[in-house]
Structures are given as C-alpha cells and as structure tokens.
Design a protein around this motif. Structure first.
Motif, PDB file in Angstrom:
ATOM      1  N   LEU A  95      29.191  29.237  18.166  1.00  0.00           N
ATOM      2  CA  LEU A  95      29.188  30.876  17.588  1.00  0.00           C
ATOM      3  C   LEU A  95      27.103  30.766  18.210  1.00  0.00           C
ATOM      4  CD1 LEU A  95      31.749  31.564  15.431  1.00  0.00           C
ATOM      5  CD2 LEU A  95      30.998  32.953  17.197  1.00  0.00           C
ATOM      6  N   ARG A  96      26.834  29.907  17.370  1.00  0.00           N
ATOM      7  CA  ARG A  96      25.344  30.169  16.837  1.00  0.00           C
ATOM      8  C   ARG A  96      24.624  29.812  18.744  1.00  0.00           C
ATOM      9  NH1 ARG A  96      22.588  25.777  13.097  1.00  0.00           N
ATOM     10  NH2 ARG A  96      22.816  23.919  14.675  1.00  0.00           N
ATOM     11  N   SER A  97      25.451  29.077  19.008  1.00  0.00           N
ATOM     12  CA  SER A  97      24.437  28.414  20.237  1.00  0.00           C
ATOM     13  C   SER A  97      25.279  30.278  21.582  1.00  0.00           C
ATOM     14  CB  SER A  97      24.768  27.511  21.068  1.00  0.00           C
ATOM     15  OG  SER A  97      26.055  27.133  21.109  1.00  0.00           O
ATOM     16  N   GLY A  98      25.391  31.013  21.199  1.00  0.00           N
ATOM     17  CA  GLY A  98      26.500  31.412  22.098  1.00  0.00           C
ATOM     18  C   GLY A  98      27.419  31.138  22.977  1.00  0.00           C
ATOM     19  N   GLN A  99      27.624  29.889  23.227  1.00  0.00           N
ATOM     20  CA  GLN A  99      28.597  29.836  23.537  1.00  0.00           C
ATOM     21  C   GLN A  99      29.587  30.903  24.127  1.00  0.00           C
ATOM     22  OE1 GLN A  99      29.295  25.206  23.783  1.00  0.00           O
ATOM     23  NE2 GLN A  99      27.238  25.260  24.274  1.00  0.00           N
ATOM     24  N   MET A 100      29.923  30.747  22.708  1.00  0.00           N
ATOM     25  CA  MET A 100      31.637  31.791  21.858  1.00  0.00           C
ATOM     26  C   MET A 100      31.054  33.181  21.154  1.00  0.00           C
ATOM     27  SD  MET A 100      34.332  30.663  19.309  1.00  0.00           S
ATOM     28  CE  MET A 100      34.667  29.629  20.164  1.00  0.00           C
ATOM     29  N   SER A 101      31.427  34.426  22.112  1.00  0.00           N
ATOM     30  CA  SER A 101      30.782  35.609  21.341  1.00  0.00           C
ATOM     31  C   SER A 101      32.220  36.733  21.589  1.00  0.00           C
ATOM     32  CB  SER A 101      30.273  36.139  22.170  1.00  0.00           C
ATOM     33  OG  SER A 101      29.613  37.179  21.996  1.00  0.00           O
ATOM     34  N   PHE A 102      32.599  36.727  20.191  1.00  0.00           N
ATOM     35  CA  PHE A 102      34.032  37.715  19.695  1.00  0.00           C
ATOM     36  C   PHE A 102      33.320  39.390  20.399  1.00  0.00           C
ATOM     37  CE2 PHE A 102      34.556  34.786  16.295  1.00  0.00           C
ATOM     38  CZ  PHE A 102      35.695  34.074  16.341  1.00  0.00           C
ATOM     39  N   GLY A 103      31.889  39.915  20.476  1.00  0.00           N
ATOM     40  CA  GLY A 103      31.462  40.613  21.114  1.00  0.00           C
ATOM     41  C   GLY A 103      31.912  40.655  22.828  1.00  0.00           C
ATOM     42  N   ALA A 104      31.543  39.951  23.249  1.00  0.00           N
ATOM     43  CA  ALA A 104      31.903  39.383  25.052  1.00  0.00           C
ATOM     44  C   ALA A 104      33.445  39.633  25.129  1.00  0.00           C
ATOM     45  CB  ALA A 104      31.515  38.674  25.137  1.00  0.00           C
ATOM     46  N   TYR A 105      33.888  38.946  23.937  1.00  0.00           N
ATOM     47  CA  TYR A 105      35.945  39.061  23.664  1.00  0.00           C
ATOM     48  C   TYR A 105      36.284  39.804  24.168  1.00  0.00           C
ATOM     49  CZ  TYR A 105      35.553  33.722  23.780  1.00  0.00           C
ATOM     50  OH  TYR A 105      35.173  32.471  23.935  1.00  0.00           O
ATOM     51  N   PHE A 106      35.402  40.836  23.284  1.00  0.00           N
ATOM     52  CA  PHE A 106      35.931  42.288  22.955  1.00  0.00           C
ATOM     53  C   PHE A 106      35.689  43.050  23.957  1.00  0.00           C
ATOM     54  CE2 PHE A 106      35.415  47.060  21.332  1.00  0.00           C
ATOM     55  CZ  PHE A 106      36.787  47.217  20.424  1.00  0.00           C
ATOM     56  N   GLN A 107      34.622  43.225  24.842  1.00  0.00           N
ATOM     57  CA  GLN A 107      34.176  43.380  25.605  1.00  0.00           C
ATOM     58  C   GLN A 107      34.876  43.724  26.648  1.00  0.00           C
ATOM     59  OE1 GLN A 107      31.433  46.362  25.281  1.00  0.00           O
ATOM     60  NE2 GLN A 107      32.325  47.540  27.210  1.00  0.00           N
ATOM     61  N   GLN A 108      35.110  42.460  27.321  1.00  0.00           N
ATOM     62  CA  GLN A 108      36.852  42.065  28.071  1.00  0.00           C
ATOM     63  C   GLN A 108      37.412  42.706  28.433  1.00  0.00           C
ATOM     64  OE1 GLN A 108      36.383  38.053  28.037  1.00  0.00           O
ATOM     65  NE2 GLN A 108      35.919  37.920  29.942  1.00  0.00           N
ATOM     66  N   VAL A 109      38.076  42.949  27.416  1.00  0.00           N
ATOM     67  CA  VAL A 109      39.221  42.889  26.748  1.00  0.00           C
ATOM     68  C   VAL A 109      39.369  45.071  26.941  1.00  0.00           C
ATOM     69  CG1 VAL A 109      40.998  43.871  25.276  1.00  0.00           C
ATOM     70  CG2 VAL A 109      40.272  42.095  24.467  1.00  0.00           C
ATOM     71  N   ILE A 110      38.001  45.470  25.856  1.00  0.00           N
ATOM     72  CA  ILE A 110      38.096  46.936  27.084  1.00  0.00           C
ATOM     73  C   ILE A 110      37.682  47.694  28.470  1.00  0.00           C
ATOM     74  CG2 ILE A 110      35.770  48.901  26.626  1.00  0.00           C
ATOM     75  CD1 ILE A 110      37.969  48.264  24.588  1.00  0.00           C
ATOM     76  N   SER A 111      37.112  46.912  29.423  1.00  0.00           N
ATOM     77  CA  SER A 111      36.523  46.653  30.265  1.00  0.00           C
ATOM     78  C   SER A 111      38.170  46.723  30.834  1.00  0.00           C
ATOM     79  CB  SER A 111      36.327  45.927  31.362  1.00  0.00           C
ATOM     80  OG  SER A 111      34.607  45.379  30.301  1.00  0.00           O
ATOM     81  N   ALA A 112      39.321  45.634  30.650  1.00  0.00           N
ATOM     82  CA  ALA A 112      40.576  46.016  31.230  1.00  0.00           C
ATOM     83  C   ALA A 112      41.766  47.359  30.582  1.00  0.00           C
ATOM     84  CB  ALA A 112      41.227  44.731  30.791  1.00  0.00           C
ATOM     85  N   TYR A 266      43.766  39.340  24.119  1.00  0.00           N
ATOM     86  CA  TYR A 266      42.667  39.176  24.776  1.00  0.00           C
ATOM     87  C   TYR A 266      43.680  38.580  26.343  1.00  0.00           C
ATOM     88  CZ  TYR A 266      39.282  35.747  27.109  1.00  0.00           C
ATOM     89  OH  TYR A 266      38.382  35.512  27.694  1.00  0.00           O
ATOM     90  N   PHE A 267      44.284  37.642  26.310  1.00  0.00           N
ATOM     91  CA  PHE A 267      45.047  37.293  27.219  1.00  0.00           C
ATOM     92  C   PHE A 267      45.632  38.590  28.631  1.00  0.00           C
ATOM     93  CE2 PHE A 267      46.250  32.793  24.871  1.00  0.00           C
ATOM     94  CZ  PHE A 267      44.939  32.064  26.005  1.00  0.00           C
ATOM     95  N   PHE A 268      46.479  39.632  27.537  1.00  0.00           N
ATOM     96  CA  PHE A 268      46.620  40.473  29.297  1.00  0.00           C
ATOM     97  C   PHE A 268      45.720  41.405  29.241  1.00  0.00           C
ATOM     98  CE2 PHE A 268      51.160  40.014  26.375  1.00  0.00           C
ATOM     99  CZ  PHE A 268      51.410  39.286  27.239  1.00  0.00           C
ATOM    100  N   ALA A 269      45.068  41.298  28.696  1.00  0.00           N
ATOM    101  CA  ALA A 269      43.702  42.311  29.175  1.00  0.00           C
ATOM    102  C   ALA A 269      42.873  41.720  30.161  1.00  0.00           C
ATOM    103  CB  ALA A 269      42.686  42.483  28.091  1.00  0.00           C
ATOM    104  N   THR A 270      42.506  39.402  30.305  1.00  0.00           N
ATOM    105  CA  THR A 270      42.321  39.260  31.092  1.00  0.00           C
ATOM    106  C   THR A 270      42.487  39.184  32.152  1.00  0.00           C
ATOM    107  OG1 THR A 270      42.214  37.567  29.953  1.00  0.00           O
ATOM    108  CG2 THR A 270      40.344  38.589  29.465  1.00  0.00           C
ATOM    109  N   GLY A 271      44.136  39.559  32.501  1.00  0.00           N
ATOM    110  CA  GLY A 271      44.487  38.548  33.476  1.00  0.00           C
ATOM    111  C   GLY A 271      45.458  37.943  33.099  1.00  0.00           C
ATOM    112  N   ALA A 272      45.592  36.877  32.337  1.00  0.00           N
ATOM    113  CA  ALA A 272      46.751  35.373  32.095  1.00  0.00           C
ATOM    114  C   ALA A 272      47.790  36.022  31.596  1.00  0.00           C
ATOM    115  CB  ALA A 272      45.343  34.663  30.920  1.00  0.00           C
TER     116      ALA A 272
END
Length: 356
Positions: A95-112, A266-272
């Motif tokens: 999380l600190r290095s930016g490799q994991m971002s809950f906000g980015a995951y949420f945006q992927q869900v919103i986009s789907a 998140y899985f459903f929204a990203t096609g998994a």
C-alpha cells in the motif's frame, strides 16, 4: 451505635478496600489472569478425567493438562499470529509503495457498472474518482498502519508479552491443580443461600464454556474456510484476510461477508466471472451456513439466552473490554439474568390435561 454493628461495618469496609487494592495490583496483568481462568474452566473436565486415572499425582495431571492446552490452543494461535504479522507487513509495504490501491480497485468496479447505475451513484456523489480514491487509499493505509503498529508494539514489548504469557501458564497450572478447592472456598465465603450459590456458579462456568467454545469454533471455522477459498483463488494474504473474517464473524450473519463480499463484487466487475461466482457461492452457502448452524447450537443452546441478548452483550463487551469482551459481555449478561431470577417468584408448573 452498638459495637457489633460498628465492627461489621468496619470489616465490610476493610474487605472492600483490600479487594479493590488487590484488583489494582492484578490490573497490569488482567489479560493473563483472565485467560488463565478461562482456560482453566475449559480444560477442567480433561483434568478431572486425568485425575481419576492418577489420583495421587495431582501435579502430573495438571502438567499434562497444561501441555495439552499448549498443543491444542496456544501453539496454533502463536503460529497464526506470526503469519498474520508477516502478511500485514507485506500488505502495508504494497500500500505504501502504491502497488496496491483500494481506490484504483473501486474505480475499476465503477467503470464496469451500467450507465444507469453510475448515473444513480452520481446523484449521491459516489463516483468522484479522485475523492473516493484518496479516501479509500487513506483508509487502507491507516488500517495497515494500525496492523503494522500493533506488530511493532508487540515486537518492542516482547519482554512484557513473555512475562504475561508466563504468568498465564503459571496461574493456569495452579488453577487446574487447586481450582476445585479454591472454588469451594469462594463459594463458602459468599453470603448467599447454597442453592443460589450453586445456580450462579453453574451459570458462570456454563456461559464461559459455551461462549468461548461457540464463538471460537465459529470464528475459527469461518476464518479457516475464508482463508482457504482466498488461497485457492490466488488472493494475496489469505492468512490476513482469514483472521479478519474470524474477528468479524463475532458479528452474526454479515461479519465475514464484509471481507469476501467486496472481493466477489470486484471479481464480477473486472470480468473474473468464475472466481466471483465461486467466492459468492462459497461465502453464502459454506461460510454463512457455519454461522447459521453452529452459533445457535454452541452458544444459544448452552447459555439459554436469546440470540439478541448474546449479540448485544458480545458487542457491548468488546466495546468496553476489547477482544476479551466477547467472553466478558455474555458472562455479565447471563449473571444479570440469573441474579434477577433469584428474586423472581417461582413459576407454577405447567399442568397438562389428560383425556378422560
């Protein structure tokens, strides 16, 4: 004022004063003392069984019970705790290095999501990517910082932890060996009718056994099942998420779902789709079924308390006393009900009419 009354009041005040002073002395190690008592109550039946086989070797019977307790309860808990600290540290670094971002995951869900759903969320200002990403990332970083801080504190306070752990084991040994005599002495000192003392004592031990066994079995089952399905699906940190599901399982019905539910979305929204379907089905029909089946059988049946009393007392106990409150809360609630029952008039027996 006559002398006997003055002496009685003075003795009562002295008793209260020395009791409060003794509790103040024990308070720095109250967690070790509390869990020593709880484990002694839980393993007392095993100790009595061993004592019947070796009646003249009380020390050996107590020591054997202590070793069994170490193997069954304490060592697995320690190993899980070590794995939890390691995975929490890895998640924090990602999380600190930016490799994991809950906000980015949420945006992927919103986009789907479909356009009408996005429009509906827009009305409540729930799709602002920058704001939501900043908030969710902040929450994620803060949560991971808390875990990392707790792990760091545990490392820095190793000496205190070792001392508390040693006190718990030392106390557990003597409570197993001398617990029956100590309990008898306490019951003799309590100024109540023998029947009332037996009722309160039985209620106390029954609720502790049912609450600890019930909640721990449910939490361990849900956490283990949740961690297993996360590991099968390739989700990072299965031990961490499994432990979080175990803690949240203290909230009946929805507890563990607060972890696996968003991951399934998140899985459903990203096609998994197959991963989302497997996780959702497993969460509803396996993890959820454990809570619905085991909790009423293990907790409510033995405590003979309504489910809502068990739930409220558990949450209230945890709010006041922390993690140990999941035992203290229901025990206080059960003693409250049992004490009021002492003042209630006896219920008339139910008469059943017999056919003539």
């Amino acid at each position: 004022m006559n002398t006997p009354t003055l002496q009685s009041r003075t003795l009562l005040l002295l008793l209260i004063a020395v009791t409060l002073a003794f509790l103040a002395i024990l308070w720095p190690f109250h967690g070790a003392v509390f869990w020593g008592i709880v484990l002694a109550i839980l393993f007392a039946p095993l100790h009595r069984r061993l004592l019947r086989k070796m009646p003249r070797r009380r020390n050996l019977a107590a020591l054997t019970t202590l070793v069994v307790c170490l193997v069954i309860v304490i060592l697995p808990t320690t190993l899980i705790g070590i794995s939890l600290v390691q995975e929490a540290g890895l998640v924090y670094e990602r999380l600190r290095s930016g490799q994991m971002s809950f906000g980015a995951y949420f945006q992927q869900v919103i986009s789907a999501l479909p356009a009408w759903v996005v429009s509906l969320l827009d009305r409540f200002n729930l799709t602002s990517a920058a704001e939501l990403e900043a908030r969710l990332s902040s929450v994620g970083v803060q949560a991971s910082q808390v875990l990392a801080t707790k792990a760091l504190d545990l490392g820095q306070n190793t000496l205190q932890f070792v001392v508390s752990f040693g006190i718990m084991l030392y106390l557990l040994f003597f409570l197993l060996r001398d617990g029956a005599e100590l309990g008898t002495r306490i019951r003799e000192a309590v100024p109540l009718d023998d029947g009332h003392k037996r009722q309160l004592s039985s209620k106390f031990t029954t609720v502790i056994r049912a609450t600890v066994k019930g909640n721990i079995v449910v939490a361990a089952s849900q956490g283990a099942l949740g961690g297993l399905i996360f590991w099968i699906l390739g989700i990072q940190g299965p031990v961490l998420w499994g432990v979080l599901m175990a803690f949240l399982s203290l909230l009946p019905a929805v507890g563990a779902g607060l972890i696996w539910g968003p991951v399934a979305i998140y899985f459903f929204a990203t096609g998994a789709l197959w991963q989302g379907a497997v996780l959702a089905a497993f969460g509803v029909f396996v993890i959820g079924l454990v809570d619905n089946v085991l909790r009423p059988v293990l907790v409510g049946k033995d405590t003979k308390m309504p489910d809502y009393i068990v739930l409220i007392s558990t949450l209230g106990g945890m709010a006041l006393f922390g993690l140990t409150g999941f035992v203290i809360g229901p025990v206080i609630a059960a003693l409250f009900i049992a004490t009021w029952d002492l003042f209630a008039p006896p219920r008339p027996p139910v008469q059943t009419s017999t056919p003539k």
